[in-house]
Design a protein around this motif. Sequence first.
Motif, PDB file in Angstrom:
ATOM      1  N   UNK A  23       0.832  -1.212   0.000  1.00 10.96           N
ATOM      2  CA  UNK A  23       0.000   0.000   0.000  1.00 10.96           C
ATOM      3  C   UNK A  23       0.861   1.254   0.000  1.00 10.96           C
ATOM      4  N   UNK A  24       1.969   1.214   0.746  1.00 14.03           N
ATOM      5  CA  UNK A  24       2.874   2.370   0.753  1.00 14.03           C
ATOM      6  C   UNK A  24       3.484   2.605  -0.613  1.00 14.03           C
ATOM      7  N   UNK A 194       3.514   9.931   4.945  1.00 14.01           N
ATOM      8  CA  UNK A 194       3.275   9.601   6.356  1.00 14.01           C
ATOM      9  C   UNK A 194       2.316   8.419   6.479  1.00 14.01           C
ATOM     10  N   UNK A 195       1.285   8.433   5.669  1.00 10.94           N
ATOM     11  CA  UNK A 195       0.273   7.371   5.721  1.00 10.94           C
ATOM     12  C   UNK A 195       0.876   6.020   5.301  1.00 10.94           C
ATOM     13  N   UNK A 196       1.564   6.014   4.159  1.00 12.06           N
ATOM     14  CA  UNK A 196       2.165   4.765   3.671  1.00 12.06           C
ATOM     15  C   UNK A 196       3.244   4.255   4.604  1.00 12.06           C
ATOM     16  N   UNK A 197       4.057   5.164   5.130  1.00 11.24           N
ATOM     17  CA  UNK A 197       5.155   4.755   6.006  1.00 11.24           C
ATOM     18  C   UNK A 197       4.647   4.269   7.359  1.00 11.24           C
ATOM     19  N   UNK A 198       3.535   4.814   7.821  1.00 15.69           N
ATOM     20  CA  UNK A 198       2.978   4.335   9.096  1.00 15.69           C
ATOM     21  C   UNK A 198       2.524   2.877   8.955  1.00 15.69           C
ATOM     22  N   UNK A 199       1.993   2.511   7.782  1.00 16.78           N
ATOM     23  CA  UNK A 199       1.606   1.112   7.549  1.00 16.78           C
ATOM     24  C   UNK A 199       2.837   0.218   7.515  1.00 16.78           C
ATOM     25  N   UNK A 200       3.943   0.735   6.950  1.00 11.61           N
ATOM     26  CA  UNK A 200       5.187  -0.045   6.930  1.00 11.61           C
ATOM     27  C   UNK A 200       5.703  -0.255   8.356  1.00 11.61           C
ATOM     28  N   UNK A 201       5.601   0.784   9.192  1.00  7.43           N
ATOM     29  CA  UNK A 201       6.022   0.642  10.594  1.00  7.43           C
ATOM     30  C   UNK A 201       5.215  -0.424  11.311  1.00  7.43           C
ATOM     31  N   UNK A 227       6.671  -4.728  -3.577  1.00 11.00           N
ATOM     32  CA  UNK A 227       6.628  -4.011  -4.855  1.00 11.00           C
ATOM     33  C   UNK A 227       6.000  -4.891  -5.941  1.00 11.00           C
ATOM     34  N   UNK A 228       6.387  -6.183  -5.952  1.00 14.38           N
ATOM     35  CA  UNK A 228       5.786  -7.128  -6.900  1.00 14.38           C
ATOM     36  C   UNK A 228       4.274  -7.220  -6.655  1.00 14.38           C
ATOM     37  N   UNK A 229       3.887  -7.243  -5.378  1.00 15.20           N
ATOM     38  CA  UNK A 229       2.456  -7.299  -5.035  1.00 15.20           C
ATOM     39  C   UNK A 229       1.727  -6.071  -5.566  1.00 15.20           C
ATOM     40  N   UNK A 230       2.371  -4.902  -5.432  1.00 14.31           N
ATOM     41  CA  UNK A 230       1.754  -3.665  -5.925  1.00 14.31           C
ATOM     42  C   UNK A 230       1.604  -3.704  -7.442  1.00 14.31           C
ATOM     43  N   UNK A 241      -3.263  -3.246  -4.440  1.00 10.09           N
ATOM     44  CA  UNK A 241      -2.098  -3.543  -3.600  1.00 10.09           C
ATOM     45  C   UNK A 241      -2.464  -4.544  -2.506  1.00 10.09           C
ATOM     46  N   UNK A 242      -3.651  -4.399  -1.927  1.00 13.42           N
ATOM     47  CA  UNK A 242      -4.088  -5.325  -0.877  1.00 13.42           C
ATOM     48  C   UNK A 242      -4.246  -6.729  -1.449  1.00 13.42           C
ATOM     49  N   UNK A 243      -4.939  -6.835  -2.570  1.00  9.56           N
ATOM     50  CA  UNK A 243      -5.158  -8.142  -3.193  1.00  9.56           C
ATOM     51  C   UNK A 243      -3.828  -8.758  -3.629  1.00  9.56           C
ATOM     52  N   UNK A 244      -2.971  -7.940  -4.233  1.00 12.99           N
ATOM     53  CA  UNK A 244      -1.656  -8.421  -4.666  1.00 12.99           C
ATOM     54  C   UNK A 244      -0.841  -8.960  -3.509  1.00 12.99           C
ATOM     55  N   UNK A 245      -0.875  -8.278  -2.362  1.00  9.90           N
ATOM     56  CA  UNK A 245      -0.138  -8.730  -1.175  1.00  9.90           C
ATOM     57  C   UNK A 245      -0.609 -10.099  -0.718  1.00  9.90           C
TER      58      UNK A 245
END
Length: 292
Positions: A23-24, A194-201, A227-230, A241-245
């Motif tokens: 997602x990020x 900030x939003x994408x990085x918070x999900x990574x954290x 990245x492949x999932x995205x 991105x969610x489905x790919x993950x």
Amino acid sequence: MQTFFQQVINGLSLGSIYALLALGYTMVYGIIKLINFAHGDIYMLGAFWGYYSINTWHFSFIEALLSSMIVGAISGVVIEYFAYRPLRHAPRITALITAIGVSFLLENGMSYFFTSDTRDFPQIITQHNYNIGGVLISNIQILILVTACVLMILLQLIIKRTKMGKAMRAVSVDSDAAEMVGININRTISFTFALGSSLAGAAGVLIGLYYNSIDPLMGMTPGIKAFVAAVLGGIGSVPGASVGGFLIGILETLFQSIGLSAYKDAVVYGVLIIILLVLPAGIFGKNMKEKV
């Protein structure tokens, strides 16, 4: 059949973490057309923050998760401000190389200051396994899956229902037009990071809890898989991105279950090549022609 469903459960747990990371990637690409290769290292920073906050300050799981999201968000904003913003009007290849440089800087910086030793992530939650029709599922897997789904739903609400979410969508379509109607481009891009990085954290804490092991280079491979999932879901598409993950997570665990664990990474990269050849826009992506 039980083995298949067992691997699906394992794949959903792992895939939910890839989805948070993907997602990020997709949000940043959607808004400034940058593949942020440093994103996997923000996930590593989140895991290290979780490790030290639990061991040193005795944070609970929720406190460690939320504080890791804050640390991830701050890291993303700082990286965007100092590394990417000055290059916003530079050729894309320049920003891409900078992203790779930031990634190596974070990995080597963490190895220098905290050593490259692998650490055991504190198991703050005691694991319990539940047998459902012969399929084992642990409370840790349920926690990871539920946490990831809640965060993804919150992200969708922010994007669809808030003023800043509307600004993000407007900037992703046409940043010049968005600026003309009064949208602050810099603030919107910083918010996206900030939003994408918070999900990574958050993903960093969840993977520490799942695999019980962290190190400064832990973000490299999962970052590329996310990245492949995205790309699989359609880079720029949040649902994609969610489905790919989830798909990448299930694919990886299925290949592990048939004794091909040594080739699981090769399979994921093979998927990337096939997608780029057969379905370059991904599952939910749109074919967009670019002016040259």
